[in-house]
Design an enzyme around this catalytic site. Structure first.
Site, PDB file in Angstrom:
ATOM      1  N   SER A 143       0.850  -1.188   0.000  1.00  0.00           N
ATOM      2  CA  SER A 143       0.000   0.000   0.000  1.00  0.00           C
ATOM      3  C   SER A 143       0.884   1.236   0.000  1.00  0.00           C
ATOM      4  CB  SER A 143      -0.886   0.007   1.250  1.00  0.00           C
ATOM      5  OG  SER A 143      -1.566   1.241   1.396  1.00  0.00           O
ATOM      6  N   TYR A 156      -2.392  -0.226  10.374  1.00  0.00           N
ATOM      7  CA  TYR A 156      -2.340  -0.587   8.953  1.00  0.00           C
ATOM      8  C   TYR A 156      -1.002  -0.168   8.357  1.00  0.00           C
ATOM      9  CZ  TYR A 156      -3.842  -1.020   4.077  1.00  0.00           C
ATOM     10  OH  TYR A 156      -3.947  -1.363   2.747  1.00  0.00           O
TER      11      TYR A 156
END
Length: 248
Positions: A143, A156
């Site tokens: 990501s 995250y």
């Protein structure tokens, strides 16, 4: 036009929906045989039916990437059915947003377990096959949050930063076995997970600048194909042609 992945065998984790489903379908259209690995048997079955409808081969395997036994069984079934594995796309992931002060320990651990431990277990399970056959291709779906920290996303971001470090270390190890290892780092993508994201005040995240999952899948196809044979150990930004940071 010839199929770029003709007769190759690809495992895609988290292939029941979102980016994983888009990658599975894209690879199948390009001639690959697909192992659809997903925790949800219903979602895995839906992706299987979609691949079957375009006339390609696949198997659906209910898989929990946080459980070693489940991952090992998934790889065993892949080898039993297809005889070999050429590509692993480690895509399964979760994202939840909290202020650090409010972040429950179990939620922090859950993101580490799925996003990081899951990547480790799936890679570890396929590496003996890849090393024995002296070829293989691993694509980790990381990501942009693995390169830059964002408020309300500490767990995250921590998991995805770790995935990129893991990717670089594995790439250095795997090079001598002719196994390529790379990562994709998408920004916002229009998936169910993306739709669930909320700002700190509880309002929905503005997803007007988010990419379609198929845009990420096309970059994954490039990494899976012979065209990217010179790319190894790289974390490739996938931002959909938009400087999404200017929209925040």
């Amino acid at each position: 036009m010839s199929e770029q992945l003709k007769d190759q065998v690809a495992i895609v984790t988290g292939a029941g929906k979102g980016i994983g489903r888009a990658i599975a379908l894209t690879f199948a259209r390009e001639g690959a045989n697909i192992i659809i690995a997903d925790k949800s048997p219903q979602l895995a079955s839906q992706t299987y039916q979609a691949i079957k409808a375009i006339g390609k081969k696949a198997i659906a395997v209910t898989t929990d990437v946080t459980q070693e036994e489940s991952v090992v069984e998934m790889v065993r079934q892949a080898l039993e059915v297809f005889g070999n594995i050429d590509i692993l796309v480690s895509n399964a992931g979760i994202q939840r947003r909290y202020f650090v002060a409010d972040l429950p320990r179990e939620e922090f651990q859950a993101m580490l377990d799925v996003n990081l431990l899951g990547a480790f277990l799936t890679c570890q399970a396929v590496l003996p096959t890849f090393y024995t056959q002296q070829q293989g291709n691993i694509i980790l779906i990381a990501s942009d949050s693995g390169k830059r920290g964002y408020a309300y996303n500490s767990a995250y971001c921590a998991s995805k930063f770790a995935v990129l470090g893991f990717m670089e270390a594995l790439a250095d190890e795997a090079r001598s076995y002719r196994v390529r290892v790379n990562a994709l780092c998408p920004a916002g993508v229009k998936t169910d997970m993306g739709k669930m994201l909320q700002e700190a005040d509880g309002t929905s995240v503005n997803d007007t600048y988010f990419m379609e999952a198929e845009e990420v899948a096309d970059v994954a196809l490039f990494l899976a194909s012979h065209q990217s044979r010179a790319i190894h150990g790289q974390a490739i930004n996938v931002y959909g042609g938009v400087d999404y940071r200017l929209t925040r």
